[in-house]
Structures are given as C-alpha cells and as structure tokens.
Design a protein around this motif. Structure first.
Motif, short mmCIF file in Angstrom:
data_model
loop_
_atom_site.label_atom_id
_atom_site.label_comp_id
_atom_site.label_asym_id
_atom_site.label_seq_id
_atom_site.Cartn_x
_atom_site.Cartn_y
_atom_site.Cartn_z
N LYS A 87 18.03 -24.72 -38.75
CA LYS A 87 17.64 -26.12 -38.60
C LYS A 87 16.43 -26.29 -37.68
O LYS A 87 15.75 -27.30 -37.74
CB LYS A 87 18.81 -26.95 -38.03
CG LYS A 87 20.01 -26.98 -38.94
CD LYS A 87 19.71 -27.71 -40.21
CE LYS A 87 20.91 -27.77 -41.11
NZ LYS A 87 20.58 -28.06 -42.49
N LYS B 117 15.39 -29.48 -39.32
CA LYS B 117 15.07 -30.56 -38.39
C LYS B 117 13.68 -30.41 -37.78
O LYS B 117 12.93 -31.38 -37.70
CB LYS B 117 16.12 -30.66 -37.27
CG LYS B 117 17.49 -31.03 -37.78
CD LYS B 117 17.48 -32.40 -38.40
CE LYS B 117 18.84 -32.76 -38.98
NZ LYS B 117 18.78 -33.88 -39.88
N ASP C 236 12.16 -32.26 -41.45
CA ASP C 236 12.00 -33.55 -40.78
C ASP C 236 10.68 -33.57 -40.02
O ASP C 236 9.85 -34.43 -40.26
CB ASP C 236 13.16 -33.83 -39.83
CG ASP C 236 13.04 -35.19 -39.19
OD1 ASP C 236 13.33 -36.19 -39.87
OD2 ASP C 236 12.59 -35.26 -38.02
#
Length: 172
Positions: free
Chosen positions: A32, A55, A82
């Motif tokens: 992540k 992320k 993200d």
C-alpha cells in the motif's frame, strides 16, 4: 517480476544501492505504501500494479521506462494509486505513467509545485497536470491559465491508444 503475484507481500524496504526495478516487479502484491530510492534510474512497465489501490508511491521525478517489446509493450508503471510523490525534480512526461488521484511535487523543484494534488507552474499561475483519477478540480486563487495539456495528456498502450486519460467530472 521479482515479487509478481506475491499476494501476501505488504511491505518492502528498498536500499539506496538499487538502480533498476524490472517489469512487473511488484504486480499483484498487497503493498500500500512504497518509497523508491533516488538511486533508481530505470523502472519497468507495470512494476507497481498492485492489488487494489496503493495509497502512496514515492519515487524519483525522472527515470527511464523499461518496456517489453512488440505487442507486450506498455507505457505505464502503476495503476490505482492514490498519491504519487516525486522525491526529485519532475520531468513532466513522468506523470503520464501513473493512474493516480494526487501528485506531490518535490519542494525543491524549480519548475513546478503541487497544490491540493494538482501540478501547477512554480509561481502557481498555470495548471500544468491534473491527475487521471481526479474527479473534481478546484482551481486555486491566483491561477491565471488552465493549460489545455493539463487534461489532454494520456497514458498510451502499445499501439499508441490512450489507456488512462482525464476523469474530471466537475471543475470549480
């Protein structure tokens, strides 16, 4: 494909001696958050195509893209991210390699800065790049020019067709 398909892999620490990350290196992992050292000069296609949304990916603002040959060629290194943060000055074409919601430009970059995840000229007067996955753009006070290329750029497949492009639905 060093860790390709290692679904349980969630954390990796890369030393500053790493200079190259090959194609598909982390594809299918559960990472992540990852920081790629500034020493990395080459990154392979789909290297960061992890399971679900990554992320945050921090990496140099300039690197050489390693692509497969022929029909297997791709011109992206990451999907569903993200935030992509650039740890060194940005070469603008680099942003087209990521399907991201936010870009963070290195504070020492002499040409660009990021405001709320969007890339602006250093003086903040021009919007330069809007991330592909951004649905809404709020134009900051002081912005004078909305560069057409900020939303018309795209990531291309092996035949030169867009794979990722602008997802904006609303501009304020």
């Amino acid at each position: 494909g060093a860790f390709q398909g290692c679904k349980q892999l969630k954390k990796v620490s890369l030393p500053s001696t790493v200079k190259k990350i090959g194609c598909y290196s982390f594809q299918g992992t559960s990472i992540k958050k990852l920081t790629v050292p500034k020493s990395v000069k080459t990154i392979g296609q789909s290297a960061f195509r992890c399971r679900g949304e990554m992320k945050k990916l921090t990496l140099p603002g300039s690197f050489k893209l390693l692509s497969q040959k022929g029909d297997d060629a791709e011109y992206t290194v990451g999907a569903l991210i993200d935030t992509v943060e650039f740890s060194s000055p940005l070469q603008l074409q680099t942003v087209s390699m990521f399907n991201a919601k936010n870009y963070i430009v290195n504070a020492k970059d002499s040409r660009y800065k990021s405001i709320n995840g969007v890339i602006y000229s250093k003086n903040g007067k021009d919007i330069v790049r809007v991330p592909f996955r951004r649905k809404e753009l709020v134009i900051e006070d002081g912005c004078e020019e909305f560069c057409l290329q900020s939303v018309l750029y795209s990531a291309l497949d092996n035949e030169g067709d867009p794979v990722y492009s602008c997802s904006l639905e609303k501009i304020v």
